[in-house]
Design an enzyme around this catalytic site. Structure first.
Site, PDB file in Angstrom:
ATOM      1  N   ASP A   1       9.584   0.662   5.230  1.00 22.60           N
ATOM      2  CA  ASP A   1      10.486   0.044   5.798  1.00 22.60           C
ATOM      3  C   ASP A   1      11.158   0.948   6.619  1.00 22.60           C
ATOM      4  O   ASP A   1      11.577   0.902   8.018  1.00 22.60           O
ATOM      5  CB  ASP A   1      11.391  -0.668   4.954  1.00 22.60           C
ATOM      6  CG  ASP A   1      10.906  -1.494   4.172  1.00 22.60           C
ATOM      7  OD1 ASP A   1       9.536  -2.121   4.236  1.00 22.60           O
ATOM      8  OD2 ASP A   1      11.315  -2.157   3.088  1.00 22.60           O
TER       9      ASP A   1
ATOM     10  N   GLU B   1      18.039   3.911  -1.021  1.00 28.36           N
ATOM     11  CA  GLU B   1      17.395   2.378  -1.444  1.00 28.36           C
ATOM     12  C   GLU B   1      17.131   2.681  -3.069  1.00 28.36           C
ATOM     13  O   GLU B   1      17.106   2.037  -3.990  1.00 28.36           O
ATOM     14  CB  GLU B   1      16.705   2.216  -0.520  1.00 28.36           C
ATOM     15  CG  GLU B   1      15.915   0.480  -1.072  1.00 28.36           C
ATOM     16  CD  GLU B   1      15.847  -0.565   0.042  1.00 28.36           C
ATOM     17  OE1 GLU B   1      16.240  -0.372   1.081  1.00 28.36           O
ATOM     18  OE2 GLU B   1      15.238  -1.452  -0.247  1.00 28.36           O
TER      19      GLU B   1
ATOM     20  N   THR C   1       0.850  -1.166  -0.072  1.00 22.47           N
ATOM     21  CA  THR C   1       0.137   0.084  -0.136  1.00 22.47           C
ATOM     22  C   THR C   1       0.880   1.090   0.044  1.00 22.47           C
ATOM     23  O   THR C   1       0.389   2.261  -0.314  1.00 22.47           O
ATOM     24  CB  THR C   1      -0.826   0.030   1.237  1.00 22.47           C
ATOM     25  OG1 THR C   1      -0.079  -0.119   2.428  1.00 22.47           O
ATOM     26  CG2 THR C   1      -1.914  -0.913   1.242  1.00 22.47           C
ATOM     27  N   ASP C   2       2.125   1.353   0.447  1.00 23.67           N
ATOM     28  CA  ASP C   2       2.953   2.375   0.590  1.00 23.67           C
ATOM     29  C   ASP C   2       2.945   3.239  -0.507  1.00 23.67           C
ATOM     30  O   ASP C   2       2.699   4.308  -0.379  1.00 23.67           O
ATOM     31  CB  ASP C   2       3.967   2.292   1.543  1.00 23.67           C
ATOM     32  CG  ASP C   2       5.128   1.026   1.088  1.00 23.67           C
ATOM     33  OD1 ASP C   2       4.816   0.685  -0.171  1.00 23.67           O
ATOM     34  OD2 ASP C   2       6.266   0.877   1.551  1.00 23.67           O
TER      35      ASP C   2
ATOM     36  N   TYR D   1       9.141  -7.054  -7.800  1.00 22.23           N
ATOM     37  CA  TYR D   1       8.709  -5.707  -6.942  1.00 22.23           C
ATOM     38  C   TYR D   1       8.409  -4.580  -7.889  1.00 22.23           C
ATOM     39  O   TYR D   1       7.256  -4.101  -7.592  1.00 22.23           O
ATOM     40  CB  TYR D   1       9.754  -5.586  -5.741  1.00 22.23           C
ATOM     41  CG  TYR D   1       9.343  -4.432  -4.769  1.00 22.23           C
ATOM     42  CD1 TYR D   1       8.747  -4.785  -3.712  1.00 22.23           C
ATOM     43  CD2 TYR D   1       9.332  -3.195  -5.236  1.00 22.23           C
ATOM     44  CE1 TYR D   1       8.242  -4.148  -2.588  1.00 22.23           C
ATOM     45  CE2 TYR D   1       8.745  -2.254  -4.080  1.00 22.23           C
ATOM     46  CZ  TYR D   1       8.140  -2.873  -2.813  1.00 22.23           C
ATOM     47  OH  TYR D   1       7.858  -1.839  -2.024  1.00 22.23           O
TER      48      TYR D   1
ATOM     49  N   ALA E   1      14.602 -11.645   4.427  1.00 22.83           N
ATOM     50  CA  ALA E   1      13.412 -12.445   5.056  1.00 22.83           C
ATOM     51  C   ALA E   1      12.196 -11.461   4.745  1.00 22.83           C
ATOM     52  O   ALA E   1      11.204 -11.842   5.605  1.00 22.83           O
ATOM     53  CB  ALA E   1      13.830 -12.806   6.439  1.00 22.83           C
TER      54      ALA E   1
ATOM     55  N   LEU F   1      11.851  -8.684   6.683  1.00 25.67           N
ATOM     56  CA  LEU F   1      12.222  -8.141   7.790  1.00 25.67           C
ATOM     57  C   LEU F   1      12.792  -6.770   7.747  1.00 25.67           C
ATOM     58  O   LEU F   1      13.187  -5.955   8.624  1.00 25.67           O
ATOM     59  CB  LEU F   1      12.915  -8.977   9.010  1.00 25.67           C
ATOM     60  CG  LEU F   1      11.803 -10.245   9.162  1.00 25.67           C
ATOM     61  CD1 LEU F   1      12.619 -11.165  10.320  1.00 25.67           C
ATOM     62  CD2 LEU F   1      10.557 -10.018   9.663  1.00 25.67           C
TER      63      LEU F   1
ATOM     64  N   SER G   1      17.606  -4.356   5.067  1.00 28.01           N
ATOM     65  CA  SER G   1      18.144  -3.203   4.066  1.00 28.01           C
ATOM     66  C   SER G   1      17.754  -1.735   4.773  1.00 28.01           C
ATOM     67  O   SER G   1      18.668  -0.874   4.699  1.00 28.01           O
ATOM     68  CB  SER G   1      17.588  -3.244   2.738  1.00 28.01           C
ATOM     69  OG  SER G   1      16.133  -3.001   2.586  1.00 28.01           O
TER      70      SER G   1
HETATM   71  P1  ADP Z   1      15.117  -7.110   3.459  1.00 29.02           P
HETATM   72  O1  ADP Z   1      15.413  -5.762   3.564  1.00 29.02           O
HETATM   73  O2  ADP Z   1      13.730  -7.811   3.537  1.00 29.02           O
HETATM   74  O3  ADP Z   1      16.011  -8.056   4.544  1.00 29.02           O
HETATM   75  P2  ADP Z   1      16.471  -6.680   0.848  1.00 29.02           P
HETATM   76  O4  ADP Z   1      16.717  -7.649  -0.167  1.00 29.02           O
HETATM   77  O5  ADP Z   1      15.624  -5.550   0.723  1.00 29.02           O
HETATM   78  O6  ADP Z   1      15.640  -7.757   2.127  1.00 29.02           O
HETATM   79  O7  ADP Z   1      17.898  -6.494   1.528  1.00 29.02           O
HETATM   80  C1  ADP Z   1      18.609  -7.196   2.040  1.00 29.02           C
HETATM   81  C2  ADP Z   1      20.158  -6.872   1.668  1.00 29.02           C
HETATM   82  O8  ADP Z   1      20.563  -5.783   2.569  1.00 29.02           O
HETATM   83  C3  ADP Z   1      21.138  -7.887   1.596  1.00 29.02           C
HETATM   84  O9  ADP Z   1      21.150  -8.428   0.260  1.00 29.02           O
HETATM   85  C4  ADP Z   1      22.323  -7.124   1.729  1.00 29.02           C
HETATM   86  O10 ADP Z   1      22.756  -6.382   0.540  1.00 29.02           O
HETATM   87  C5  ADP Z   1      21.931  -6.155   2.446  1.00 29.02           C
HETATM   88  N1  ADP Z   1      22.378  -6.348   4.040  1.00 29.02           N
HETATM   89  C6  ADP Z   1      21.175  -6.490   5.144  1.00 29.02           C
HETATM   90  N2  ADP Z   1      21.922  -6.883   6.111  1.00 29.02           N
HETATM   91  C7  ADP Z   1      23.291  -7.071   5.878  1.00 29.02           C
HETATM   92  C8  ADP Z   1      24.344  -7.054   6.801  1.00 29.02           C
HETATM   93  N3  ADP Z   1      24.166  -7.409   8.066  1.00 29.02           N
HETATM   94  N4  ADP Z   1      25.566  -7.047   6.235  1.00 29.02           N
HETATM   95  C9  ADP Z   1      25.828  -6.835   4.720  1.00 29.02           C
HETATM   96  N5  ADP Z   1      24.727  -6.252   4.049  1.00 29.02           N
HETATM   97  C10 ADP Z   1      23.287  -6.309   4.574  1.00 29.02           C
HETATM   98 MG    MG Z   2      14.599  -4.220   2.076  1.00 31.10          MG
END
Ligand code: ADP
Ligand code: MG
Length: 402
Positions: A195, A183, A38-39, A244, A145, A147, A150
Protein backbone atom coordinates in the site's frame (compact mmCIF):
# COMPACT_ATOMS: atom_id res chain seq x y z
CA UNK A 1 -17.25 12.48 -3.42
CA UNK A 2 -16.13 16.04 -4.14
CA UNK A 3 -12.55 16.36 -5.34
CA UNK A 4 -10.55 18.50 -2.90
CA UNK A 5 -8.28 21.27 -4.20
CA UNK A 6 -5.62 23.38 -2.46
CA UNK A 7 -8.21 26.19 -2.36
CA UNK A 8 -10.96 24.04 -0.84
CA UNK A 9 -8.51 22.69 1.73
CA UNK A 10 -7.30 26.16 2.66
CA UNK A 11 -10.87 27.41 3.05
CA UNK A 12 -11.83 24.45 5.24
CA UNK A 13 -8.66 24.85 7.29
CA UNK A 14 -9.50 28.51 7.92
CA UNK A 15 -13.03 27.63 8.99
CA UNK A 16 -11.73 24.89 11.28
CA UNK A 17 -8.69 26.49 12.88
CA UNK A 18 -9.01 30.21 12.17
CA UNK A 19 -5.82 30.55 10.10
CA UNK A 20 -4.24 29.39 6.84
CA UNK A 21 -2.34 26.10 6.55
CA UNK A 22 1.44 26.30 6.16
CA UNK A 23 1.68 23.17 4.01
CA UNK A 24 -0.52 20.93 1.87
CA UNK A 25 0.34 17.40 0.75
CA UNK A 26 -1.57 14.68 -0.99
CA UNK A 27 -1.05 10.98 -1.53
CA UNK A 28 -2.90 8.67 -3.91
CA UNK A 29 -4.83 5.54 -3.15
CA UNK A 30 -3.85 2.44 -5.02
CA UNK A 31 -5.24 -0.60 -6.69
CA UNK A 32 -3.60 -3.91 -6.13
CA UNK A 33 -3.27 -4.89 -9.81
CA UNK A 34 -2.17 -8.42 -8.95
CA UNK A 35 -0.40 -10.05 -6.01
CA UNK A 36 -2.98 -10.81 -3.33
CA UNK A 37 -1.41 -11.08 0.15
CA UNK A 38 1.97 -11.81 -1.45
CA UNK A 39 3.69 -8.77 0.06
CA UNK A 40 4.15 -9.96 3.63
CA UNK A 41 5.11 -13.39 2.26
CA UNK A 42 8.21 -11.98 0.58
CA UNK A 43 6.59 -12.15 -2.84
CA UNK A 44 6.08 -9.76 -5.72
CA UNK A 45 3.16 -7.46 -6.26
CA UNK A 46 1.99 -5.05 -8.95
CA UNK A 47 0.03 -1.99 -7.92
CA UNK A 48 -1.05 1.29 -9.44
CA UNK A 49 -1.35 4.63 -7.69
CA UNK A 50 -4.72 6.07 -8.69
CA UNK A 51 -6.08 9.54 -9.32
CA UNK A 52 -8.02 9.61 -6.03
CA UNK A 53 -6.19 11.14 -3.09
CA UNK A 54 -6.09 11.84 0.61
CA UNK A 55 -5.14 15.49 1.17
CA UNK A 56 -3.58 16.83 4.34
CA UNK A 57 -3.18 20.47 5.27
CA UNK A 58 -1.22 21.42 8.38
CA UNK A 59 0.14 24.32 10.36
CA UNK A 60 2.66 24.38 13.18
CA UNK A 61 1.85 25.71 16.61
CA UNK A 62 2.34 29.47 16.72
CA UNK A 63 6.07 30.11 16.95
CA UNK A 64 7.04 26.51 16.11
CA UNK A 65 8.65 25.38 12.84
CA UNK A 66 10.61 27.17 10.15
CA UNK A 67 7.63 28.92 8.57
CA UNK A 68 6.55 32.31 9.78
CA UNK A 69 4.27 31.92 12.78
CA UNK A 70 0.64 32.37 11.93
CA UNK A 71 -1.24 35.12 13.65
CA UNK A 72 -2.95 33.51 16.60
CA UNK A 73 -6.68 33.19 16.39
CA UNK A 74 -8.55 33.91 19.57
CA UNK A 75 -9.18 30.17 19.92
CA UNK A 76 -5.44 29.61 20.02
CA UNK A 77 -4.53 32.06 22.74
CA UNK A 78 -2.97 30.32 25.66
CA UNK A 79 -2.73 26.87 24.05
CA UNK A 80 0.22 24.96 25.45
CA UNK A 81 3.14 23.82 23.28
CA UNK A 82 2.83 20.23 22.08
CA UNK A 83 -0.89 20.49 21.49
CA UNK A 84 -2.20 18.34 18.63
CA UNK A 85 -5.41 19.15 16.81
CA UNK A 86 -6.79 16.84 14.15
CA UNK A 87 -9.86 17.10 11.96
CA UNK A 88 -11.18 15.08 9.05
CA UNK A 89 -13.88 16.34 6.71
CA UNK A 90 -15.35 12.82 7.20
CA UNK A 91 -15.31 13.11 10.96
CA UNK A 92 -17.56 14.60 13.59
CA UNK A 93 -15.44 17.28 15.28
CA UNK A 94 -11.92 18.52 15.91
CA UNK A 95 -9.97 16.18 18.15
CA UNK A 96 -7.82 18.23 20.47
CA UNK A 97 -5.07 16.57 22.47
CA UNK A 98 -2.90 18.48 24.92
CA UNK A 99 -0.01 16.16 24.02
CA UNK A 100 0.64 12.66 22.70
CA UNK A 101 -1.90 10.44 24.52
CA UNK A 102 0.59 7.56 24.22
CA UNK A 103 -2.16 4.99 23.72
CA UNK A 104 -4.48 3.99 20.90
CA UNK A 105 -7.56 6.12 20.50
CA UNK A 106 -10.83 4.21 20.32
CA UNK A 107 -14.31 5.14 19.13
CA UNK A 108 -15.21 7.70 16.49
CA UNK A 109 -11.84 9.48 16.73
CA UNK A 110 -9.88 6.28 16.08
CA UNK A 111 -8.95 7.51 12.57
CA UNK A 112 -6.51 9.84 14.37
CA UNK A 113 -4.32 6.81 15.18
CA UNK A 114 -3.02 7.02 11.60
CA UNK A 115 -1.66 10.60 11.73
CA UNK A 116 -0.56 10.15 15.34
CA UNK A 117 1.20 6.94 14.34
CA UNK A 118 3.02 8.84 11.60
CA UNK A 119 4.02 11.56 14.02
CA UNK A 120 5.43 8.95 16.42
CA UNK A 121 7.14 7.07 13.59
CA UNK A 122 8.94 10.27 12.55
CA UNK A 123 10.62 10.15 15.92
CA UNK A 124 11.34 6.41 15.61
CA UNK A 125 13.02 7.13 12.24
CA UNK A 126 15.06 10.01 13.74
CA UNK A 127 13.37 12.42 11.34
CA UNK A 128 12.41 15.95 12.30
CA UNK A 129 8.86 16.60 13.43
CA UNK A 130 6.94 19.59 14.70
CA UNK A 131 6.32 19.84 18.45
CA UNK A 132 2.61 20.21 17.83
CA UNK A 133 0.31 20.86 14.89
CA UNK A 134 -3.10 21.57 13.50
CA UNK A 135 -3.95 19.00 10.87
CA UNK A 136 -6.85 18.71 8.47
CA UNK A 137 -7.74 15.79 6.20
CA UNK A 138 -9.98 15.75 3.13
CA UNK A 139 -10.28 13.07 0.51
CA UNK A 140 -12.03 11.80 -2.59
CA UNK A 141 -10.81 8.28 -1.92
CA UNK A 142 -13.40 5.95 -0.40
CA UNK A 143 -12.17 4.65 2.96
CA UNK A 144 -12.26 0.93 3.63
CA UNK A 145 -12.83 -0.01 -0.02
CA UNK A 146 -9.52 -1.79 -0.42
CA UNK A 147 -8.08 1.26 -2.24
CA UNK A 148 -5.73 2.01 0.62
CA UNK A 149 -6.96 5.26 2.02
CA UNK A 150 -5.01 4.37 5.16
CA UNK A 151 -1.63 4.40 3.40
CA UNK A 152 -2.59 7.57 1.52
CA UNK A 153 -3.47 9.22 4.84
CA UNK A 154 -0.15 8.09 6.33
CA UNK A 155 1.97 9.33 3.43
CA UNK A 156 0.22 12.68 3.03
CA UNK A 157 0.51 13.22 6.79
CA UNK A 158 4.20 12.31 6.76
CA UNK A 159 5.00 14.77 3.95
CA UNK A 160 3.00 17.53 5.61
CA UNK A 161 4.54 17.05 9.08
CA UNK A 162 8.06 16.74 7.67
CA UNK A 163 7.55 19.98 5.74
CA UNK A 164 6.34 21.70 8.93
CA UNK A 165 9.65 20.66 10.51
CA UNK A 166 11.58 22.08 7.52
CA UNK A 167 12.22 18.86 5.56
CA UNK A 168 10.66 19.15 2.14
CA UNK A 169 11.49 15.75 0.72
CA UNK A 170 12.14 12.19 1.70
CA UNK A 171 13.17 9.34 -0.65
CA UNK A 172 10.04 7.33 -1.54
CA UNK A 173 11.37 4.09 -0.06
CA UNK A 174 11.85 5.83 3.33
CA UNK A 175 8.44 7.45 3.05
CA UNK A 176 6.83 4.06 2.37
CA UNK A 177 8.67 2.42 5.29
CA UNK A 178 7.62 5.24 7.61
CA UNK A 179 3.94 4.92 6.66
CA UNK A 180 4.08 1.17 7.03
CA UNK A 181 5.62 1.46 10.47
CA UNK A 182 2.81 3.82 11.53
CA UNK A 183 0.21 1.27 10.43
CA UNK A 184 2.02 -1.82 11.81
CA UNK A 185 3.19 -0.42 15.12
CA UNK A 186 0.68 2.27 16.05
CA UNK A 187 -2.56 1.25 14.31
CA UNK A 188 -1.85 -2.44 14.75
CA UNK A 189 -2.51 -3.67 11.19
CA UNK A 190 0.25 -6.07 10.07
CA UNK A 191 0.17 -4.85 6.44
CA UNK A 192 3.03 -5.44 4.01
CA UNK A 193 4.69 -2.77 1.88
CA UNK A 194 2.26 -2.85 -1.08
CA UNK A 195 0.00 0.00 0.00
CA UNK A 196 2.60 2.52 1.10
CA UNK A 197 5.09 1.47 -1.61
CA UNK A 198 2.59 2.01 -4.41
CA UNK A 199 1.36 5.32 -3.01
CA UNK A 200 4.97 6.53 -2.69
CA UNK A 201 6.33 5.25 -6.04
CA UNK A 202 3.28 5.82 -8.25
CA UNK A 203 3.76 7.45 -11.62
CA UNK A 204 1.15 8.49 -14.18
CA UNK A 205 0.83 5.86 -16.89
CA UNK A 206 2.71 3.23 -14.89
CA UNK A 207 2.25 0.27 -12.59
CA UNK A 208 4.51 -0.11 -9.58
CA UNK A 209 6.27 -3.46 -9.22
CA UNK A 210 7.50 -4.36 -5.74
CA UNK A 211 9.75 -7.25 -4.94
CA UNK A 212 8.80 -7.21 -1.28
CA UNK A 213 11.94 -8.98 -0.09
CA UNK A 214 14.16 -5.94 -0.58
CA UNK A 215 11.89 -4.25 -0.92
CA UNK A 216 12.91 -3.32 -4.47
CA UNK A 217 10.65 -0.91 -6.34
CA UNK A 218 10.39 -0.49 -10.12
CA UNK A 219 7.83 0.67 -12.63
CA UNK A 220 6.16 -1.07 -15.55
CA UNK A 221 4.32 0.97 -18.23
CA UNK A 222 0.55 0.69 -17.95
CA UNK A 223 -0.67 -1.04 -21.13
CA UNK A 224 -1.99 1.23 -23.85
CA UNK A 225 -5.56 0.52 -24.88
CA UNK A 226 -6.51 -0.75 -21.42
CA UNK A 227 -8.47 0.90 -18.62
CA UNK A 228 -8.94 0.38 -14.91
CA UNK A 229 -12.40 0.26 -13.41
CA UNK A 230 -13.29 -0.20 -9.78
CA UNK A 231 -16.61 -1.56 -8.56
CA UNK A 232 -16.84 -0.95 -4.84
CA UNK A 233 -19.33 -3.14 -2.96
CA UNK A 234 -19.26 -0.66 -0.03
CA UNK A 235 -19.29 -3.72 2.20
CA UNK A 236 -16.68 -4.37 4.80
CA UNK A 237 -16.40 -7.37 7.04
CA UNK A 238 -16.80 -6.33 10.68
CA UNK A 239 -13.86 -8.53 11.69
CA UNK A 240 -11.63 -7.45 8.82
CA UNK A 241 -8.57 -6.51 10.88
CA UNK A 242 -8.71 -9.79 12.77
CA UNK A 243 -9.20 -11.79 9.56
CA UNK A 244 -6.23 -10.08 7.91
CA UNK A 245 -4.04 -10.88 10.91
CA UNK A 246 -5.30 -14.48 10.90
CA UNK A 247 -4.31 -14.94 7.26
CA UNK A 248 -0.90 -13.49 8.06
CA UNK A 249 -0.46 -16.00 10.89
CA UNK A 250 -1.68 -18.88 8.73
CA UNK A 251 0.94 -18.04 6.09
CA UNK A 252 3.70 -17.94 8.70
CA UNK A 253 2.49 -21.24 10.17
CA UNK A 254 2.46 -22.86 6.70
CA UNK A 255 5.98 -21.59 5.97
CA UNK A 256 7.21 -22.96 9.28
CA UNK A 257 5.64 -26.36 8.68
CA UNK A 258 7.26 -26.44 5.23
CA UNK A 259 10.66 -25.54 6.69
CA UNK A 260 11.08 -22.22 4.83
CA UNK A 261 11.32 -18.67 6.13
CA UNK A 262 8.71 -17.35 3.70
CA UNK A 263 6.18 -19.15 1.51
CA UNK A 264 7.60 -17.58 -1.65
CA UNK A 265 10.86 -19.45 -1.01
CA UNK A 266 9.05 -22.29 -2.80
CA UNK A 267 8.01 -22.54 -6.45
CA UNK A 268 4.62 -23.89 -7.53
CA UNK A 269 6.31 -27.13 -8.68
CA UNK A 270 7.96 -27.68 -5.29
CA UNK A 271 4.76 -27.44 -3.27
CA UNK A 272 2.69 -30.56 -4.16
CA UNK A 273 5.15 -33.17 -2.76
CA UNK A 274 5.39 -31.14 0.47
CA UNK A 275 1.69 -30.53 0.96
CA UNK A 276 1.26 -33.55 3.25
CA UNK A 277 3.14 -31.59 5.91
CA UNK A 278 0.23 -29.15 6.05
CA UNK A 279 -3.33 -29.27 7.25
CA UNK A 280 -5.80 -28.98 4.33
CA UNK A 281 -6.47 -25.35 5.31
CA UNK A 282 -2.79 -24.36 5.45
CA UNK A 283 -2.17 -26.20 2.15
CA UNK A 284 -4.77 -23.97 0.50
CA UNK A 285 -3.17 -20.80 1.91
CA UNK A 286 0.29 -21.92 0.73
CA UNK A 287 -0.97 -22.83 -2.73
CA UNK A 288 -2.54 -19.41 -3.16
CA UNK A 289 0.52 -17.45 -2.07
CA UNK A 290 3.08 -19.49 -4.03
CA UNK A 291 1.04 -19.53 -7.24
CA UNK A 292 0.03 -15.88 -6.86
CA UNK A 293 3.69 -14.88 -6.62
CA UNK A 294 4.31 -16.74 -9.91
CA UNK A 295 1.26 -15.04 -11.48
CA UNK A 296 2.73 -11.60 -10.72
CA UNK A 297 5.89 -12.58 -12.59
CA UNK A 298 3.84 -13.94 -15.52
CA UNK A 299 1.74 -10.77 -15.58
CA UNK A 300 4.82 -8.55 -15.89
CA UNK A 301 6.03 -10.76 -18.77
CA UNK A 302 2.65 -10.59 -20.52
CA UNK A 303 2.53 -6.80 -20.05
CA UNK A 304 5.98 -6.49 -21.62
CA UNK A 305 4.75 -8.55 -24.59
CA UNK A 306 1.58 -6.43 -24.84
CA UNK A 307 -0.45 -9.64 -24.43
CA UNK A 308 -3.50 -8.26 -22.67
CA UNK A 309 -5.57 -11.40 -23.14
CA UNK A 310 -3.03 -13.29 -21.02
CA UNK A 311 -2.88 -10.46 -18.48
CA UNK A 312 -6.68 -10.66 -18.17
CA UNK A 313 -6.63 -14.44 -17.70
CA UNK A 314 -4.04 -14.08 -14.94
CA UNK A 315 -6.11 -11.41 -13.18
CA UNK A 316 -9.22 -13.57 -13.15
CA UNK A 317 -7.20 -16.64 -12.10
CA UNK A 318 -5.91 -14.56 -9.19
CA UNK A 319 -9.47 -13.89 -8.09
CA UNK A 320 -10.45 -17.56 -8.26
CA UNK A 321 -7.40 -18.43 -6.17
CA UNK A 322 -8.28 -15.78 -3.57
CA UNK A 323 -11.81 -17.14 -3.47
CA UNK A 324 -11.08 -20.87 -3.28
CA UNK A 325 -7.69 -21.08 -1.58
CA UNK A 326 -7.18 -17.90 0.41
CA UNK A 327 -10.89 -17.61 1.21
CA UNK A 328 -10.87 -13.84 1.44
CA UNK A 329 -13.58 -13.13 -1.14
CA UNK A 330 -17.26 -12.49 -0.42
CA UNK A 331 -20.48 -13.34 -2.31
CA UNK A 332 -20.76 -9.67 -3.34
CA UNK A 333 -17.23 -9.59 -4.80
CA UNK A 334 -17.79 -12.93 -6.53
CA UNK A 335 -21.02 -11.69 -8.09
CA UNK A 336 -19.27 -8.64 -9.54
CA UNK A 337 -16.45 -10.83 -10.88
CA UNK A 338 -18.93 -13.23 -12.49
CA UNK A 339 -20.82 -10.38 -14.17
CA UNK A 340 -17.71 -8.56 -15.38
CA UNK A 341 -15.90 -11.69 -16.53
CA UNK A 342 -18.66 -12.37 -19.09
CA UNK A 343 -18.42 -8.90 -20.62
CA UNK A 344 -16.63 -8.91 -23.99
CA UNK A 345 -14.80 -5.63 -23.26
CA UNK A 346 -13.29 -6.94 -20.01
CA UNK A 347 -9.82 -8.51 -20.12
CA UNK A 348 -9.88 -9.71 -16.53
CA UNK A 349 -11.31 -8.96 -13.10
CA UNK A 350 -10.37 -9.68 -9.51
CA UNK A 351 -10.85 -8.53 -5.95
CA UNK A 352 -8.33 -5.85 -5.12
CA UNK A 353 -6.78 -5.33 -1.69
CA UNK A 354 -7.11 -7.37 1.46
CA UNK A 355 -10.51 -8.86 0.63
CA UNK A 356 -13.37 -9.71 3.03
CA UNK A 357 -15.32 -6.91 1.31
CA UNK A 358 -14.16 -3.84 -0.55
CA UNK A 359 -13.89 -3.65 -4.31
CA UNK A 360 -13.12 -5.51 -7.51
CA UNK A 361 -10.85 -4.16 -10.23
CA UNK A 362 -11.54 -4.78 -13.90
CA UNK A 363 -9.04 -4.28 -16.70
CA UNK A 364 -11.10 -3.29 -19.70
CA UNK A 365 -10.76 -2.42 -23.37
CA UNK A 366 -11.15 1.14 -24.65
CA UNK A 367 -14.73 0.45 -25.63
CA UNK A 368 -15.94 -0.34 -22.10
CA UNK A 369 -18.13 2.68 -21.39
CA UNK A 370 -20.04 4.28 -18.51
CA UNK A 371 -23.10 2.58 -20.00
CA UNK A 372 -21.44 -0.83 -19.72
CA UNK A 373 -20.46 -0.09 -16.13
CA UNK A 374 -24.04 0.95 -15.36
CA UNK A 375 -25.43 -2.27 -16.82
CA UNK A 376 -23.03 -4.31 -14.67
CA UNK A 377 -24.16 -2.30 -11.64
CA UNK A 378 -27.77 -2.98 -12.58
CA UNK A 379 -27.14 -6.72 -12.85
CA UNK A 380 -25.44 -6.58 -9.46
CA UNK A 381 -28.19 -4.68 -7.69
CA UNK A 382 -30.88 -6.92 -9.23
CA UNK A 383 -29.30 -9.88 -7.46
CA UNK A 384 -27.71 -8.23 -4.47
CA UNK A 385 -30.08 -5.37 -3.70
CA UNK A 386 -27.39 -2.71 -3.34
CA UNK A 387 -25.71 -0.49 -5.90
CA UNK A 388 -21.93 -0.60 -6.22
CA UNK A 389 -19.86 2.55 -6.51
CA UNK A 390 -18.15 2.68 -9.93
CA UNK A 391 -14.91 4.54 -10.54
CA UNK A 392 -12.94 4.80 -13.79
CA UNK A 393 -9.34 5.35 -12.73
CA UNK A 394 -6.06 6.50 -14.20
CA UNK A 395 -2.63 5.42 -12.97
CA UNK A 396 -1.31 8.51 -11.19
CA UNK A 397 1.78 10.10 -9.63
CA UNK A 398 2.77 9.20 -6.08
CA UNK A 399 2.65 11.17 -2.83
CA UNK A 400 3.75 14.79 -3.09
CA UNK A 401 4.03 18.04 -1.24
CA UNK A 402 2.16 20.75 -3.13
P1 ADP B 1 -8.40 1.15 3.14
O1 ADP B 1 -6.98 1.47 3.43
O2 ADP B 1 -8.55 0.01 2.17
O3 ADP B 1 -9.21 2.32 2.70
P2 ADP B 1 -8.38 0.64 5.94
O4 ADP B 1 -9.34 0.00 6.87
O5 ADP B 1 -6.98 0.14 5.91
O6 ADP B 1 -9.05 0.61 4.50
O7 ADP B 1 -8.27 2.20 6.26
C1 ADP B 1 -9.43 2.96 6.40
C2 ADP B 1 -9.29 3.86 7.61
O8 ADP B 1 -8.36 4.92 7.31
C3 ADP B 1 -10.57 4.55 8.00
O9 ADP B 1 -11.36 3.73 8.83
C4 ADP B 1 -10.04 5.76 8.73
O10 ADP B 1 -9.66 5.41 10.04
C5 ADP B 1 -8.79 6.10 7.95
N1 ADP B 1 -9.10 7.10 6.89
C6 ADP B 1 -9.06 6.94 5.57
N2 ADP B 1 -9.43 8.08 4.92
C7 ADP B 1 -9.70 8.98 5.88
C8 ADP B 1 -10.16 10.34 5.88
N3 ADP B 1 -10.41 11.01 4.74
N4 ADP B 1 -10.36 10.92 7.08
C9 ADP B 1 -10.12 10.27 8.23
N5 ADP B 1 -9.70 9.01 8.29
C10 ADP B 1 -9.50 8.36 7.14
MG1 MG C 1 -5.58 0.23 4.45
Amino acid sequence: MITPTPESLTALFRRTYGGAPAVIARAPGRVEFIGNHTDYNGGAVLGAAIDRYVWVAAAPLPGDGPDKPRPRSSAEQGNPAGRLRLFSANGPAVLELPSDPGTKITGSDSWANYPLGVWRSLQDFSLPRPAGFDLLVDSDLPAGAGLSSSAALELATALALLALAGKKDLPPDRLAALGRQAENKYVGVPCGILDQGTSAFGRAGHLVHIDCRGPVFSRVPFPTGAHLWIFNTREKHALIDGLYATRHQECLAAAQALGVALLTDLTPAQLPPLEKKLTPMLAKRAKHIIEEHARVHDTVEALRQGDLATVGRLLTASHRSSKHYFENSTPALDLLVDLLEKHPAVFGVRLTGGGFGGAVMALTRDNFTEKDAASIAQGYSAKHGRTPEMIHLQAADGAQLL
